[in-house]
Write a protein that holds these residues in place. Structure first.
Motif, PDB file in Angstrom:
ATOM      1  N   GLU A   7       0.820  -1.209   0.000  1.00 45.97           N
ATOM      2  CA  GLU A   7       0.000   0.000   0.000  1.00 45.97           C
ATOM      3  C   GLU A   7       0.855   1.261   0.000  1.00 45.97           C
ATOM      4  OE1 GLU A   7      -0.502  -2.545   2.087  1.00 45.97           O
ATOM      5  OE2 GLU A   7      -2.446  -3.325   1.453  1.00 45.97           O
ATOM      6  N   GLN A   8       1.943   1.254   0.773  1.00 42.28           N
ATOM      7  CA  GLN A   8       2.851   2.402   0.798  1.00 42.28           C
ATOM      8  C   GLN A   8       3.539   2.584  -0.552  1.00 42.28           C
ATOM      9  OE1 GLN A   8       5.242   1.178   4.105  1.00 42.28           O
ATOM     10  NE2 GLN A   8       4.166   2.532   5.536  1.00 42.28           N
ATOM     11  N   LYS A   9       3.927   1.469  -1.162  1.00 42.81           N
ATOM     12  CA  LYS A   9       4.551   1.543  -2.476  1.00 42.81           C
ATOM     13  C   LYS A   9       3.561   2.043  -3.524  1.00 42.81           C
ATOM     14  CE  LYS A   9       7.636  -0.951  -5.461  1.00 42.81           C
ATOM     15  NZ  LYS A   9       8.452  -2.129  -5.643  1.00 42.81           N
ATOM     16  N   ALA A  10       2.294   1.615  -3.438  1.00 42.82           N
ATOM     17  CA  ALA A  10       1.268   2.075  -4.363  1.00 42.82           C
ATOM     18  C   ALA A  10       1.047   3.577  -4.214  1.00 42.82           C
ATOM     19  CB  ALA A  10      -0.037   1.320  -4.124  1.00 42.82           C
ATOM     20  N   LEU A  11       1.047   4.075  -2.976  1.00 37.12           N
ATOM     21  CA  LEU A  11       0.885   5.511  -2.755  1.00 37.12           C
ATOM     22  C   LEU A  11       2.064   6.303  -3.306  1.00 37.12           C
ATOM     23  CD1 LEU A  11      -0.660   5.661   0.820  1.00 37.12           C
ATOM     24  CD2 LEU A  11      -1.735   6.289  -1.339  1.00 37.12           C
ATOM     25  N   SER A  12       3.276   5.769  -3.176  1.00 33.88           N
ATOM     26  CA  SER A  12       4.436   6.480  -3.717  1.00 33.88           C
ATOM     27  C   SER A  12       4.406   6.476  -5.248  1.00 33.88           C
ATOM     28  CB  SER A  12       5.746   5.891  -3.197  1.00 33.88           C
ATOM     29  OG  SER A  12       5.949   4.591  -3.699  1.00 33.88           O
ATOM     30  N   LEU A  13       3.941   5.375  -5.856  1.00 32.52           N
ATOM     31  CA  LEU A  13       3.781   5.344  -7.313  1.00 32.52           C
ATOM     32  C   LEU A  13       2.720   6.337  -7.768  1.00 32.52           C
ATOM     33  CD1 LEU A  13       3.944   1.515  -8.032  1.00 32.52           C
ATOM     34  CD2 LEU A  13       5.554   3.248  -8.824  1.00 32.52           C
ATOM     35  N   LEU A  14       1.610   6.399  -7.027  1.00 32.60           N
ATOM     36  CA  LEU A  14       0.542   7.343  -7.342  1.00 32.60           C
ATOM     37  C   LEU A  14       1.057   8.778  -7.289  1.00 32.60           C
ATOM     38  CD1 LEU A  14      -2.483   8.005  -7.791  1.00 32.60           C
ATOM     39  CD2 LEU A  14      -2.719   7.952  -5.309  1.00 32.60           C
ATOM     40  N   GLY A  31      -2.370  -8.289  -3.028  1.00 31.26           N
ATOM     41  CA  GLY A  31      -1.177  -8.968  -2.531  1.00 31.26           C
ATOM     42  C   GLY A  31       0.051  -8.122  -2.827  1.00 31.26           C
ATOM     43  N   ARG A  32       0.957  -8.668  -3.631  1.00 28.44           N
ATOM     44  CA  ARG A  32       2.155  -7.920  -4.018  1.00 28.44           C
ATOM     45  C   ARG A  32       1.982  -7.202  -5.355  1.00 28.44           C
ATOM     46  NH1 ARG A  32       7.234 -11.563  -3.790  1.00 28.44           N
ATOM     47  NH2 ARG A  32       8.140  -9.574  -4.331  1.00 28.44           N
TER      48      ARG A  32
END
Length: 57
Positions: A7-14, A31-32
């Protein structure tokens, strides 16, 4: 990237996509797997089909 959740990685990508000027319409974290759906861009030129020539050519 130990200690960073998906989720943190998705927010940084966003944030990275939006800083680059791309609009994201949907983010899916399964998942991943992270899926970003980009919003359609309206980069159409409103003068695209107009003949802009002046005088003799």
């Amino acid at each position: 990237m130990a200690g960073i959740t998906a989720e943190q990685k998705a927010l940084s990508l966003l944030n990275a996509f939006e800083r680059a000027g791309r609009a994201v319409s949907r983010v899916v974290v399964d998942g991943r797997r992270i899926e970003l759906e980009l919003a359609p861009s309206d980069d159409r030129d409103e003068y695209d089909r107009i003949d802009m020539r002046h005088g003799k050519t």
